[in-house]
Structures are given as C-alpha cells and as structure tokens.
Enzyme design. Structure first.
Site, PDB file in Angstrom:
ATOM      1  N   CYS A   1      50.728  28.667  39.846  1.00 14.50           N
ATOM      2  CA  CYS A   1      52.029  29.297  40.129  1.00 14.50           C
ATOM      3  C   CYS A   1      52.939  28.369  40.909  1.00 14.50           C
ATOM      4  CB  CYS A   1      51.832  30.611  40.864  1.00 14.50           C
ATOM      5  SG  CYS A   1      50.762  30.440  42.284  1.00 14.50           S
TER       6      CYS A   1
ATOM      7  N   GLU B   1      59.423  29.883  33.638  1.00 11.86           N
ATOM      8  CA  GLU B   1      58.083  29.408  33.938  1.00 11.86           C
ATOM      9  C   GLU B   1      57.311  29.192  32.636  1.00 11.86           C
ATOM     10  OE1 GLU B   1      55.255  32.204  35.630  1.00 11.86           O
ATOM     11  OE2 GLU B   1      54.889  30.755  37.220  1.00 11.86           O
TER      12      GLU B   1
ATOM     13  N   LYS C   1      41.072  45.046  40.101  1.00 15.67           N
ATOM     14  CA  LYS C   1      41.110  44.831  38.646  1.00 15.67           C
ATOM     15  C   LYS C   1      41.504  43.383  38.358  1.00 15.67           C
ATOM     16  CE  LYS C   1      43.990  44.935  35.308  1.00 15.67           C
ATOM     17  NZ  LYS C   1      43.434  43.857  34.468  1.00 15.67           N
TER      18      LYS C   1
ATOM     19  N   GLU D   1      53.059  38.875  44.228  1.00 16.95           N
ATOM     20  CA  GLU D   1      53.047  37.410  44.184  1.00 16.95           C
ATOM     21  C   GLU D   1      53.312  37.040  42.739  1.00 16.95           C
ATOM     22  OE1 GLU D   1      52.736  35.209  46.554  1.00 16.95           O
ATOM     23  OE2 GLU D   1      52.015  36.418  48.211  1.00 16.95           O
TER      24      GLU D   1
HETATM   25  P1  NAD Z   1      50.139  39.037  33.972  1.00 16.65           P
HETATM   26  O1  NAD Z   1      51.308  39.520  34.723  1.00 16.65           O
HETATM   27  O2  NAD Z   1      50.149  39.105  32.512  1.00 16.65           O
HETATM   28  O3  NAD Z   1      48.810  39.796  34.414  1.00 16.65           O
HETATM   29  C1  NAD Z   1      48.366  39.839  35.749  1.00 16.65           C
HETATM   30  C2  NAD Z   1      47.474  41.055  35.948  1.00 16.65           C
HETATM   31  O4  NAD Z   1      48.242  42.247  35.783  1.00 16.65           O
HETATM   32  C3  NAD Z   1      46.322  41.173  34.961  1.00 16.65           C
HETATM   33  O5  NAD Z   1      45.190  41.661  35.635  1.00 16.65           O
HETATM   34  C4  NAD Z   1      46.852  42.197  33.960  1.00 16.65           C
HETATM   35  O6  NAD Z   1      45.832  42.884  33.284  1.00 16.65           O
HETATM   36  C5  NAD Z   1      47.611  43.129  34.870  1.00 16.65           C
HETATM   37  N1  NAD Z   1      48.658  43.940  34.230  1.00 16.65           N
HETATM   38  C6  NAD Z   1      49.378  43.649  33.129  1.00 16.65           C
HETATM   39  N2  NAD Z   1      50.261  44.638  32.873  1.00 16.65           N
HETATM   40  C7  NAD Z   1      50.090  45.583  33.821  1.00 16.65           C
HETATM   41  C8  NAD Z   1      50.709  46.849  34.099  1.00 16.65           C
HETATM   42  N3  NAD Z   1      51.692  47.345  33.346  1.00 16.65           N
HETATM   43  N4  NAD Z   1      50.282  47.555  35.175  1.00 16.65           N
HETATM   44  C9  NAD Z   1      49.307  47.076  35.975  1.00 16.65           C
HETATM   45  N5  NAD Z   1      48.674  45.892  35.751  1.00 16.65           N
HETATM   46  C10 NAD Z   1      49.075  45.144  34.695  1.00 16.65           C
HETATM   47  O7  NAD Z   1      49.929  37.544  34.512  1.00 16.65           O
HETATM   48  P2  NAD Z   1      48.861  36.482  34.003  1.00 16.65           P
HETATM   49  O8  NAD Z   1      49.333  36.009  32.681  1.00 16.65           O
HETATM   50  O9  NAD Z   1      47.488  36.980  34.165  1.00 16.65           O
HETATM   51  O10 NAD Z   1      49.057  35.336  35.102  1.00 16.65           O
HETATM   52  C11 NAD Z   1      50.031  34.390  35.037  1.00 16.65           C
HETATM   53  C12 NAD Z   1      51.171  34.697  35.983  1.00 16.65           C
HETATM   54  O11 NAD Z   1      50.695  34.895  37.317  1.00 16.65           O
HETATM   55  C13 NAD Z   1      52.161  33.580  36.090  1.00 16.65           C
HETATM   56  O12 NAD Z   1      53.474  34.061  35.973  1.00 16.65           O
HETATM   57  C14 NAD Z   1      51.932  33.005  37.474  1.00 16.65           C
HETATM   58  O13 NAD Z   1      53.022  32.351  38.028  1.00 16.65           O
HETATM   59  C15 NAD Z   1      51.531  34.185  38.246  1.00 16.65           C
HETATM   60  N6  NAD Z   1      50.762  33.785  39.433  1.00 16.65           N
HETATM   61  C16 NAD Z   1      51.374  33.839  40.658  1.00 16.65           C
HETATM   62  C17 NAD Z   1      50.693  33.428  41.800  1.00 16.65           C
HETATM   63  C18 NAD Z   1      51.340  33.480  43.160  1.00 16.65           C
HETATM   64  O14 NAD Z   1      50.645  33.327  44.148  1.00 16.65           O
HETATM   65  N7  NAD Z   1      52.619  33.709  43.272  1.00 16.65           N
HETATM   66  C19 NAD Z   1      49.381  32.997  41.681  1.00 16.65           C
HETATM   67  C20 NAD Z   1      48.780  32.950  40.428  1.00 16.65           C
HETATM   68  C21 NAD Z   1      49.501  33.357  39.307  1.00 16.65           C
END
Ligand code: NAD
Length: 489
Positions: free
Chosen positions: A282, A383, A173, A248
C-alpha cells in the site's frame, strides 16, 4: 481439519462450502478451506457478543492480557519457519520477506503487550475535594477485523494485538485469496490460552461474509484494511448502525529525489520502494518525482537495474521478486499499463509478462517503468498495486511538493536530499501519514501508521493503534453527597 473458529471450536462452514487456495507461483491448489456464509459470520458475531457480555474475558486484567500476547509472540517465533513458508506459498512473496513479516508480527504482539497495562487512565481535578473524578479505558466491545491479501499476517496482527490488549472480543475475516497464515495465527492464539469466543475466525468472500459483519448491530467497531472502493462501501454500510470505523486504504506514494541526494542510495531505494513484493504494497513508491538535472542518469541506472531483477519461486533463495497474487489481479495491472501507453507515457522497460518458460504458469509481470508521465494520467493517479513505476520531473522544490501532494491519497511519501533544511521543509509540507527522508519503507510498531485524505480514517500501530479499540469512560464519584435543594427552595 475445519478452518472456521467460532466460540472456541474449529468448525466447518454451515452450508458445507469450500474454496480453493492457490499458489500464485504456479496456480496450483495448495489447500481447500471452508467458505463461510452470512450465517457463519453471524454465529461468529454471536460468540464474540457472548464472550464480551458474559465470558471470563471481562475479568481478565490488562496484565493478564499482556501475558497472553507475549505467549503468542513466543509461539510465532517457535513456528517462524513454518509460518513463513505458508505465507510464501499463499502470497508468492520471497521466503526472506515472509520471515521478516513473522518477526514484525512478533514485535507488534510484544509492543501491545507492553502497552496494554502501561496506562490505567487518569485522575481529573473536579474542583471539589469531595469528588473523585477519573477517566478509565474500556474496550469498545465486539470488533470486526477485515484484512487484505498483500500482507495477510501482518495486517491481521496490527488489528488483533491492540484489540486484544484493550480487552475487546472480535471476528476476524482475512482475504479469501490468502487465508492460510491467519488460520495458523488463530491456532497459536488458541494454544496460548485465549478464552473461547474472544477471537472468532470466518473465511470467505467480502460479500456476503464481510458485509454480514459490517451490517450486524452486535458489532460495535469495524477495522478494515483494503481498497478504496471497499472502504467506501463499508463506511456507508456502517452508518446504519453508527459503528466506529477505522479504515486503512490505498496509496499513490511519491518518492521525490533532489539533485543533491546520495545517488547510489536513492536509486537503490527507488527500486525496492516500487518493486518489493511486485509492487503489492500500500505504501509502494510508485510515483518517482525526480529533479530535471538528475533525471537522465537516474532513470537510466534504475531501468538497467530493474531489468536484472530475478523473478521466480519465492521458496528459491535466488528469487528477488515473486509473482502477482492472482491472474485476476495481473489482468488489472495489465489494463493499467495499457492505459498508461494510451495516455502517452513512454515505456522504458517491462510492460509485459516475462518470456521465461519457467514462469509461464505463474501470475508474473515484469518490473515496468514509464517515463515522461504527466500528473493527469490515470497510471499516475490510480493505485495499480503492481510493479509499475511512473516518472515525473520537476525543477523547483515547490513544484516537487505540489506534485507529491497532487493525489487523492495520502498514505506515505519520501524525499531524498542532502540539504537538512530542505528535508525539514518537504517533510512538513507533504500531506501523507508517513514521510521518509533519505529512506523508503520502514515502519515501527511504536509509530503511528495510516493515511491522510482518502488513504483512510484513524491510525494503526503506536499508542493511537490501541486507542482505536478503547472507549474513554468518565467516572465521577461524590464521596460526600448532600441535598442540593435545587427544586422546592
Ligand atoms: P479489497 O478491498 O478487495 O478486500 C479487502 C478485504 O475486504 C477482503 O478481506 C475482502 O474479502 C473484504 N471485503 C470486500 N468487500 C467487502 C464488503 N462489501 N464488506 C466487507 N468486507 C469486504 O482489497 P484487497 O484487494 O484485498 O487489497 C488490496 C488493497 O488493500 C489495496 O488497495 C491496498 O492499497 C490496500 N491496502 C492498504 C493498506 C494500508 O495500510 N493502508 C495495507 C495493505 C493493503
């Protein structure tokens, strides 16, 4: 064409839902895609379960899975230009960055193809010549793979390639904000000959679609990349069915510059560390920690160069940085900047949307630098995920390391110095999953990536990235069984 891929068929959402996917450069709608419901998510899990328990995939050898991954890598390169264009339209990043992403994704598929069959388990000495005891690797089962919007294709590949190499089935997803390149990648997996049901794709919101995957008792592992708050929710929800969880999460990554660093290189990398992809990385180096004696010259140079960064359309080769991913995300960045100002950080440059009328329709924000920051400030600790750099000063090595570790996160950090002994000390003491010395940003398919502390659980990439998707099974064979007479002697 429908965009959900379930049981080897492209299907529409059961409820008929659709979602607009827009280009952050001008906020025009690029495409309408299917918006799944929890019902679609569960259908995808059922297809993955069936493929795992009864499908032909069970009998595929590791060598055969490796061949498939190599075919996918070749197809990614065949369609490189088209996929890069899709990624740029969807995320706003420059075409150069998107092309590099496709190459990195290709390398990840090739790396896990090589690793898939490299290790067939191990023989154990049981202390009895009649016993044959061995450890074999088996797939975990049905995996839910949930990815964010900043590196859509890349993040998906870090999960899909090792999960397939290990022989799992899965439901993927992607972020609802940027699903397009993932849809394309799934069509390449189909073209490469992946059996039906092995990888299923659902699109849509975290709740209900992602949550339905996490809650399903048929899913045995969730691998999630995204924000800290979502990570917490997923970990809690996964406890009910005691799933394996790989997380992650975010970072607040220190970039420490000592006075003896190579000045030009350190300034140059400090700029890309934080402003690449508008800071939506990230591992972005958002926290510059610079030695007192170097501070004024360093920061002046940096601010001058930040002001010359060319914002624009990612498709335009002259563009150096694109927009933020969405208007909602820009609002979050603006709120952080307001907090920084209110806390007394000194704004050196940026702090506003660009005035260029050509950029008015997009989600742009100027590269921003805050000086005189304190470790207690929200803008230093939370962040932002935007083009915002905070500057702190230090006068001694211990203080620099302490500042670099003064964060709940622990994803990545860097130290700049020409003193090799100091470089070793700093690398050893920084509590982050990746430490760069005299560099910032590179990662390798063959090197583990992941976070200490609240940056996550587990590792992606490298051998550990494959181990996440494997169970170890001990097979103990007695070749000469005789009655033990334990009872009834
Ligand atoms: P997010 O947490 O809002 O969403 C990430 C994913 O999770 C999306 O596909 C979203 O639809 C899904 N999601 C949201 N709520 C959920 C739930 N309750 N259950 C299951 N799935 C759910 O993050 P974002 O805004 O898409 O991305 C930004 C974040 O990602 C930043 O905090 C960034 O640091 C982090 N990130 C980390 C890495 C790493 O390698 N550590 C890499 C890229 C991004």
């Amino acid at each position: 064409m429908p965009n959900l891929f379930i049981g080897g068929e492209w299907v529409s959402a059961a409820g008929g839902g659709l979602r607009d996917v827009s280009n952050p450069y001008d906020q025009t709608v690029i495409e309408k895609v299917d918006e799944a419901s929890a019902e679609d998510a569960l259908a995808a899990v059922a297809a993955a379960r069936e493929a795992f328990d009864r499908g032909e995939w069970r009998d595929w050898t590791a060598l055969r899975r490796a061949d498939l991954l190599r075919r996918v890598a070749d197809l990614l390169q065949r369609d490189r230009a088209e996929i890069a264009r899709i990624e740029t339209l969807d995320t706003g990043k420059t075409l150069t960055e998107s092309g590099i992403d496709v190459d990195d994704v290709t390398a990840v598929f090739r790396y896990y193809a090589d690793l898939a069959a490299a290790d067939a388990g191990r023989q154990v000495d049981a202390g009895d010549p009649a016993v044959r005891s061995r450890i074999v690797h088996e797939p975990v089962g049905v995996c839910a793979l949930i990815t964010p919007w900043n590196y859509p294709l890349l993040q998906a590949s870090w999960k899909v390639a090792p999960a397939l190499a290990a022989g799992n089935t899965m439901v993927l997803k992607p972020s609802e904000v940027t699903p397009l390149s993932t849809i394309r990648m799934v069509s390449l997996l189909e073209e490469a000959g992946l059996p039906a049901g092995v990888l299923n794709l659902v699109l849509g919101a975290g709740v209900p679609v992602g949550a339905a995957l996490v809650d399903s008792p048929d899913v045995e592992l969730v691998s999630f990349t995204g924000g800290l708050a979502t990570g917490r929710t997923i970990m809690r929800a996964a406890a009910d069915t005691v799933k394996k969880v790989a997380l992650e999460l975010g970072g607040k990554n220190p970039n420490i510059v000592f006075a003896d660093a190579s000045f030009d290189a350190a300034v140059d990398y400090a700029l890309t560390a934080v402003f690449l992809h508008a800071g939506q990385v990230c591992s972005a180096g958002t926290r510059l920690i610079v030695e007192d004696s170097l501070h004024d010259r360093f920061v002046a140079d940096l601010a001058g160069r930040a002001e010359r960064i060319r914002l624009g359309n990612g498709l335009d080769p002259a563009t150096e940085s694109g927009p933020l991913v969405s208007a909602e995300h820009r609002a979050k960045v603006e709120e952080h900047v307001a907090a920084g100002r209110a806390e007394g950080a000194v704004l050196l440059t940026g702090g506003a949307r660009p005035s260029d009328p050509e950029l008015r329709g997009g989600c742009f924000y100027l590269p921003t630098i805050f000086d005189d920051c304190e470790r207690s400030m929200r803008v230093v600790q939370e962040e932002t995920f935007g083009p915002i750099l905070t500057v702190e000063r230090f006068s001694a090595e211990d203080e620099a390391v302490e500042l670099g570790n003064d964060t709940d996160y622990g994803l990545a950090g860097a130290g700049w110095t020409s003193d090799r002994a100091r470089a070793e000390r700093v690398a050893g003491r920084l509590r982050h999953g990746t430490v760069w010395i005299n560099d910032f940003g590179p990662y390798l398919p063959q090197a583990e990536w992941g976070g200490f502390k609240r940056s996550g659980i587990g590792r992606e990439l490298g051998p550990s990235g494959l181990a996440e998707y494997r169970e170890a099974k001990h097979i103990y064979e007695n070749t000469d069984p005789r009655p033990q007479r334990w009872f009834g002697r």
